[in-house]
Design a protein around this motif. Structure first.
Motif, mmCIF file in Angstrom:
data_model
loop_
_atom_site.group_PDB
_atom_site.id
_atom_site.type_symbol
_atom_site.label_atom_id
_atom_site.label_comp_id
_atom_site.label_asym_id
_atom_site.label_seq_id
_atom_site.Cartn_x
_atom_site.Cartn_y
_atom_site.Cartn_z
ATOM 1 N N LEU A 50 0.828 -1.209 0.000
ATOM 2 C CA LEU A 50 0.000 0.000 0.000
ATOM 3 C C LEU A 50 0.863 1.259 0.000
ATOM 4 C CD1 LEU A 50 -2.808 -1.023 2.518
ATOM 5 C CD2 LEU A 50 -3.077 -0.620 0.065
ATOM 6 N N LYS A 51 1.948 1.247 0.765
ATOM 7 C CA LYS A 51 2.850 2.397 0.785
ATOM 8 C C LYS A 51 3.488 2.606 -0.585
ATOM 9 C CE LYS A 51 4.013 1.814 5.666
ATOM 10 N NZ LYS A 51 5.053 1.346 6.621
ATOM 11 N N ALA A 52 3.923 1.509 -1.216
ATOM 12 C CA ALA A 52 4.545 1.607 -2.543
ATOM 13 C C ALA A 52 3.548 2.122 -3.571
ATOM 14 C CB ALA A 52 5.099 0.247 -2.966
ATOM 15 N N ALA A 53 2.299 1.642 -3.515
ATOM 16 C CA ALA A 53 1.278 2.099 -4.456
ATOM 17 C C ALA A 53 0.981 3.580 -4.265
ATOM 18 C CB ALA A 53 0.008 1.264 -4.288
ATOM 19 N N ALA A 54 0.916 4.016 -3.015
ATOM 20 C CA ALA A 54 0.630 5.426 -2.747
ATOM 21 C C ALA A 54 1.739 6.322 -3.273
ATOM 22 C CB ALA A 54 0.446 5.647 -1.245
ATOM 23 N N GLN A 55 2.990 5.859 -3.168
ATOM 24 C CA GLN A 55 4.109 6.655 -3.639
ATOM 25 C C GLN A 55 4.142 6.750 -5.168
ATOM 26 O OE1 GLN A 55 7.415 4.705 -1.797
ATOM 27 N NE2 GLN A 55 7.110 5.711 0.183
ATOM 28 N N GLN A 56 3.566 5.759 -5.857
ATOM 29 C CA GLN A 56 3.563 5.760 -7.320
ATOM 30 C C GLN A 56 2.363 6.485 -7.913
ATOM 31 O OE1 GLN A 56 3.775 1.638 -8.411
ATOM 32 N NE2 GLN A 56 5.836 1.346 -7.588
ATOM 33 N N ALA A 57 1.415 6.891 -7.081
ATOM 34 C CA ALA A 57 0.230 7.580 -7.587
ATOM 35 C C ALA A 57 0.627 8.929 -8.201
ATOM 36 C CB ALA A 57 -0.774 7.798 -6.461
ATOM 37 N N PRO A 58 0.068 9.284 -9.350
ATOM 38 C CA PRO A 58 0.418 10.573 -9.975
ATOM 39 C C PRO A 58 -0.123 11.738 -9.160
ATOM 40 C CG PRO A 58 -1.421 9.546 -11.125
ATOM 41 C CD PRO A 58 -0.935 8.539 -10.131
ATOM 42 N N PRO A 59 0.515 12.893 -9.261
ATOM 43 C CA PRO A 59 0.014 14.059 -8.522
ATOM 44 C C PRO A 59 -1.313 14.538 -9.106
ATOM 45 C CG PRO A 59 1.770 14.702 -10.012
ATOM 46 C CD PRO A 59 1.707 13.200 -10.058
ATOM 47 N N LEU A 60 -2.052 15.327 -8.334
ATOM 48 C CA LEU A 60 -3.297 15.908 -8.829
ATOM 49 C C LEU A 60 -3.003 16.863 -9.979
ATOM 50 C CD1 LEU A 60 -5.118 16.690 -5.459
ATOM 51 C CD2 LEU A 60 -5.354 14.688 -6.908
#
Length: 396
Positions: A50-60
């Motif tokens: 979950l931490k890795a996925a959150a870090q890979q999410a594109p910015p708004l």
């Protein structure tokens, strides 16, 4: 996660005791120790993913710059007598942009009756503007002892495997700093921002130190030390005078070696308490960190109280050895795993050397008898040839 590790450690201790009494096969629990370890490992893996996925999410992505650029393109390609603001013709869009970009925009822009595109209709990610609903926290918080166990477990993770803890903390706090402003991870509590003295530099300093730090023995939670820690937390929370550490310790038992305390304000979550004390932001001497990583300190206590200005105050009290006297004489025998009664008497002995005589004999399967009276202990070790060896210690 730390609470899970604390429960696994406790279950391992219980299992060793059961095996020493040959009752492991009659364990009534429906959850085995291996299942507990497996579930904890799955929780840890899921948290990392979950931490890795959150870090890979594109910015708004704000839509306004794109809408403005589309209006400029429409103005530049519109006929002289076109109404204001002019619509954008699909051929003009195709000519101005690469095919893939033009295809994306044509799919996102609405058309009028003349098949012209409306720049202001560009809004591909409307959900970005939606408020994120806060997750409901559990209604029942950890009780004080459970919280203490979790805090000590997090500290022990840094003591037992410092490089692994450094990697975990570095990953967890990556991207959480903007200058000296700390965007607190959601798992650390309700507070969102914290103004720090050093910013991410203090984390880098901790990570560098942990990578070269040798393992230390695990800390053991001692109720008497928790009493001393809670007294200071209550005094700090109430704004009154603080009782000196030696006075609080001497009123509860006898300590030897070193002793010290670490205090942190404004955090309640076990993981956050351990991390903030280890980071020691703003303290060039890193005194709190030195207490937590000091291998000479073997036992600890935990206290937590409300604080009018900071919300909470947490105290960790450490000592090399602490003995809590028993009021009445006691005699207890044990062979194999130490029983609770045996441990109670052992914890009343103010000498690590004397304790080692008893525990070392138990480890190799010998029977040990402790004959305790206030101020004196007689440790009798039964040898395999039937002989006995006694060691007597007296103290004031």
């Amino acid at each position: 996660e730390a609470e899970g590790e604390a429960h696994v450690r406790a279950a391992q201790e219980v299992l060793r005791q059961m095996e020493s009494y040959d009752v492991a096969e009659r364990n009534p629990s429906i959850v085995t120790l291996n299942e507990m370890r497996d579930k904890l490992e799955r929780v840890r893996t899921m948290a990392d993913e979950l931490k890795a996925a959150a870090q890979q999410a594109p910015p708004l992505m704000p839509r306004e710059p794109v809408v403005d650029a589309l209006h400029e393109l429409a103005d530049a390609t519109a006929a002289p007598n076109a109404p204001k603001p002019p619509a954008l013709s699909p051929p003009a869009l195709d000519e101005a942009l690469p095919a893939a970009h033009a295809h994306f925009l044509r799919a996102e822009l609405s058309e009028d009756a003349r098949k012209q595109l409306a720049p202001a209709s560009f809004d591909p990610f409307p959900a970005d503007r939606d408020a994120v609903a806060a997750l409901k926290l559990p209604a029942i918080e950890l009780d004080l002892r459970a919280r203490a166990l979790a805090v000590i477990e997090h500290v022990n993770r840094a003591r037992v495997d410092p490089p692994a803890f450094a990697r975990m903390l570095s990953t967890q706090l990556q991207g959480c700093f903007e200058g000296t402003t700390f965007n607190i991870p959601a798992a650390w509590g309700k507070r969102k921002l914290l103004r720090t003295a050093e910013g991410e530099a203090a984390v880098f300093n901790l990570v560098a130190q942990l990578k070269s730090t040798k393992p230390s023995p695990v800390l053991r939670l001692v109720p008497a030390l928790s009493g001393a820690a809670q007294q200071l937390a209550d005094e700090l929370g109430g704004g009154g005078a603080s009782t000196p550490l030696m006075e609080r310790l001497n009123g509860r038992g006898t300590f030897s070696g070193s002793a010290g305390e670490a205090v942190v304000y404004g955090v309640r979550q076990p993981e956050a308490i351990a991390a903030q004390l280890l980071i020691s932001d703003g303290d060039k001497e890193r005194r709190n960190r030195s207490f937590l990583l000091n291998g000479d300190l073997k036992v600890a206590g935990f206290g937590l109280a409300e604080h009018a200005q900071h919300g909470s105050v947490c105290v960790l009290t450490f000592a090399t050895l602490f003995a809590t006297a028993l009021a009445e004489p006691q005699t207890v025998e044990c062979q194999g795993e130490a029983s609770d009664a045996f441990t109670d008497v052992l914890d009343a002995i103010p000498s690590q050397q004397a304790r080692d005589i008893a525990t070392d004999a138990l480890v190799i399967g010998k029977k040990v008898r402790l004959e305790y009276e206030p101020g004196k202990i007689n440790i009798v070790v039964f040898e395999r040839d039937g002989s006995q060896r006694s060691s007597v210690l007296k103290w004031s």
